[in-house]
Design a protein around this motif. Structure first.
Motif, PDB file in Angstrom:
ATOM      1  N   GLN A  17      -5.491 -14.461 -64.417  1.00  0.00           N
ATOM      2  CA  GLN A  17      -4.242 -14.099 -63.731  1.00  0.00           C
ATOM      3  C   GLN A  17      -4.334 -12.754 -63.017  1.00  0.00           C
ATOM      4  OE1 GLN A  17      -0.274 -14.902 -65.395  1.00  0.00           O
ATOM      5  NE2 GLN A  17       0.052 -12.692 -65.306  1.00  0.00           N
ATOM      6  N   PRO A  20       0.991  -8.655 -60.164  1.00  0.00           N
ATOM      7  CA  PRO A  20       1.665  -8.486 -58.867  1.00  0.00           C
ATOM      8  C   PRO A  20       1.505  -7.081 -58.286  1.00  0.00           C
ATOM      9  CG  PRO A  20       3.257  -8.331 -60.629  1.00  0.00           C
ATOM     10  CD  PRO A  20       1.938  -8.708 -61.270  1.00  0.00           C
ATOM     11  N   ASP A  45       1.173  -9.550 -53.290  1.00  0.00           N
ATOM     12  CA  ASP A  45       2.308 -10.444 -53.545  1.00  0.00           C
ATOM     13  C   ASP A  45       3.233  -9.826 -54.594  1.00  0.00           C
ATOM     14  OD1 ASP A  45       0.902 -12.109 -51.850  1.00  0.00           O
ATOM     15  OD2 ASP A  45       0.618 -13.719 -53.320  1.00  0.00           O
ATOM     16  N   GLU A  46       4.516 -10.133 -54.499  1.00  0.00           N
ATOM     17  CA  GLU A  46       5.517  -9.594 -55.419  1.00  0.00           C
ATOM     18  C   GLU A  46       5.470 -10.248 -56.799  1.00  0.00           C
ATOM     19  OE1 GLU A  46       7.533  -6.932 -54.868  1.00  0.00           O
ATOM     20  OE2 GLU A  46       6.348  -6.727 -53.041  1.00  0.00           O
ATOM     21  N   SER A  47       4.859 -11.411 -56.894  1.00  0.00           N
ATOM     22  CA  SER A  47       4.750 -12.128 -58.170  1.00  0.00           C
ATOM     23  C   SER A  47       3.293 -12.213 -58.589  1.00  0.00           C
ATOM     24  CB  SER A  47       5.297 -13.550 -58.039  1.00  0.00           C
ATOM     25  OG  SER A  47       6.652 -13.529 -57.677  1.00  0.00           O
TER      26      SER A  47
END
Length: 75
Positions: A17, A20, A45-47
């Motif tokens: 993973q 963000p 990216d924000e996520s």
């Protein structure tokens, strides 16, 4: 020899993973010239981008780190 610069614009998968907003590193796998390679990865990216998600390489950060963005299911 596989050069990281050849990863630019390629798609791949998240192996670990990616946090963000450049808050840490994850890992991705991409296929460059028929060879699968694993690189560190960051995202703007924000996520977070979860393990298994599809990504696209948008920049090369350094000799072993890619800047990636998540692909939607429609990409």
């Amino acid at each position: 020899t596989v050069l990281i610069k050849h990863a630019m614009g390629l798609e791949g998968n998240v192996y670990a993973q990616i946090p963000p907003a450049s808050q840490g590193r994850g890992q991705v796998t991409v296929i460059i010239e028929t060879r699968q390679r694993t690189y560190n990865a960051v995202t703007s990216d924000e996520s977070a981008i979860p393990t298994g998600a599809r990504i696209k390489v948008v920049a090369i950060k350094d000799a072993n780190t890619l800047d990636v963005t998540a692909l939607s299911n429609n990409d």
